[in-house]
Design an enzyme around this catalytic site. Structure first.
Site, short mmCIF file in Angstrom:
data_model
loop_
_atom_site.label_atom_id
_atom_site.label_comp_id
_atom_site.label_asym_id
_atom_site.label_seq_id
_atom_site.Cartn_x
_atom_site.Cartn_y
_atom_site.Cartn_z
CG HIS A 322 -2.22 -0.74 0.95
ND1 HIS A 322 -2.33 -2.10 1.10
CD2 HIS A 322 -3.44 -0.33 0.53
CE1 HIS A 322 -3.55 -2.49 0.79
NE2 HIS A 322 -4.25 -1.44 0.43
N GLY A 323 2.05 1.21 0.54
CA GLY A 323 2.84 2.43 0.52
C GLY A 323 4.22 2.22 1.10
#
Length: 483
Positions: A322-323
């Protein structure tokens, strides 16, 4: 050109018209040109990377299939996956890893000379890399034939309705649909337009209206606890409206071309447990992680402690995907902990529900579980939304402080809204809830609506369109578009 724009609607209308006008044998060229053209308007700088990744995966798939033994197939597959993950890692995680190493060595008073690199994240690289990995794994396991038609394979890689943020599709489902001659059907056009309109509705009337309010709190240097509580709950609503809207538009566009994409959401905020939540939220990512991370790592493991470790690793990877930030990693680990804790205490929680006689009222018991699950998800999203680990822990502390939940404090926090924004949000949020309520009672709200009178149907359609035109706001971009 983004999904939420007149330019995109005009562009897509031309594609649909041309698609059904030309013979089937030429349609793959149209879809490929449209996909690359759409990507070029968003990220022209990285279209060469998309082309290179497509060619690499295409030829690697053929080489895997030509290997004689399973061991040889696996070796080529691993080499291919490592190459794909190298590009993903370089663009998405290099600076994260570099900064982390620098921070550790600086803390230890060691010199570290490697500077920060100006690296721009290519649009959609996480999504098409995951599709490429699943393609190579499926070929090596004999679940998928290597595609020989380079044009169809390229569309699978870059199909413009779902390129930017999914759903993450499997070749086995998507490739055959491109090859089948799709005929112009009223039900496909009608359903597609309704899903697109509904996506616009959720994006412009819920997500983008909440975005500046949430940002005003999370960007503030000294928010109150009640503001953090309210903003976090609103962020959960914003994130769902934003991402599910993107999926609605992708599914609607594909359906108008006769292509059925996988549903990516099933009312996740009505989940009764964290396990249930992940079977409803970003479904195609969850099943990807299950099939290509969790199941292979679980192979041969029987001890519960070993399976719990695999669960934590799977959610750790989900967080990293996700990041590139420690706050995302913590967010993933929190969900891993939720899953392990939930499984380990399942028997005990059942006995507690019996002891306090909560299970004698199934409806109440269900809503208690929904409420607890929603609050757990909201707490994790403090880490998802915060800009740094330091901010995340400070905001999490505020979120968990009992004083932050005072009704009077929450009411004061509503001053973040202007009166118009509050009225508009409450009205359209109620409309979405009514839509979801009908969906829970029926298999499809659109099917339910089709059984109503023509007057009722068109009143709803007009409400959706006019609401978007009059009250819709845009310009915030899609949250998941950045992944």
């Amino acid at each position: 050109m983004t999904f939420i724009s007149i330019e995109f609607l005009l562009f897509f209308a031309v594609i649909v018209f041309t698609y059904y006008l030309i013979p089937h044998r030429w349609r793959w060229i149209l879809l490929l040109a449209a996909s690359y053209g759409f990507y070029a308007t968003l990220s022209s700088y990285f279209i060469l990377l998309l082309l290179a990744s497509t060619a690499f995966t295409y030829f690697t798939g053929i080489i895997i299939e030509k290997q004689e033994t399973k061991k040889q197939k696996k070796k080529v597959m691993l080499v291919g996956i490592c190459a794909l993950l190298f590009f993903l890692g370089w663009f998405k995680y290099f600076n994260f890893a570099n900064d982390s190493v620098r921070a550790i060595l600086t803390y230890m008073d060691w010199n570290y000379a490697l500077p920060y690199q100006e690296i721009v994240l290519p649009l959609a690289i996480s999504f098409y890399t995951f599709q490429a990995v699943s393609y190579l794994v499926d070929i090596s396991k004999g679940k998928q034939k290597a595609e020989r038609h380079y044009g169809y394979f390229s569309i699978y890689f870059a199909f413009f309705p779902q390129l930017v943020a999914g759903p993450i599709e499997r070749a086995k489902k998507l490739l055959p649909q491109f090859k089948v001659e799709q005929t112009l059907k009223y039900e496909n056009l009608s359903y597609g337009m309704k899903r697109i309109a509904w996506g616009f509705f959720k994006k412009t009337l819920i997500a983008d209206r909440l975005a500046p309010i949430v940002a005003s709190v999370y960007d503030s240097p000294d928010p109150t606890g009640s503001q953090i509580v309210l903003a976090t709950i609103l962020f959960s609503i914003q994130l769902y409206a934003d991402f599910s809207a993107l999926s609605d538009i992708a599914i609607g566009c594909a359906r108008m071309l006769g292509i059925k994409l996988t549903e990516n959401f099933k009312q996740p905020h009505f989940a009764v447990s964290i396990a249930d939540f992940w079977s409803r939220w970003h479904i195609t990512l969850s099943t990807w992680l299950r099939d290509y991370i969790f199941v292979p790592l679980c192979k041969g493991k029987k001890k519960r402690s070993e399976i719990y470790l695999v669960i934590m690793i799977t959610f750790l990877i989900s967080g990293i995907w996700h990041g590139a930030a420690w706050s995302f990693i913590l967010w993933g680990l929190i969900h891993g902990f939720y899953r392990v804790f939930g499984d380990h205490t399942k028997h005990f929680r059942g006995k507690m529900a019996t002891f306090i006689q909560l299970d004698k009222s199934p409806t109440l018991h269900k809503w208690v579980k929904i409420s607890i699950t929603f609050l757990l998800v909201c707490f994790s999203r403090v880490f998802f939304r915060s800009d740094s680990v330091t901010d995340a822990f400070e905001n999490a502390q505020l979120f968990l402080t009992l004083n932050s939940w005072r009704p009077s404090g929450i009411m004061e926090a509503f001053e973040l809204f202007s009166l118009l924004d509050l009225v508009v949000f409450i009205f359209f949020f109620t409309v979405v809830q009514l839509f979801q309520y009908i969906e829970r009672k029926n298999t499809s709200t659109w099917n339910w609506l089709s059984q109503r009178s023509a007057f009722a149907r068109f009143a709803v359609y007009i409400l959706i369109i006019v609401s978007v035109l009059v009250f819709g706001v845009s310009g915030q971009g899609f949250v998941y578009g950045g992944f």
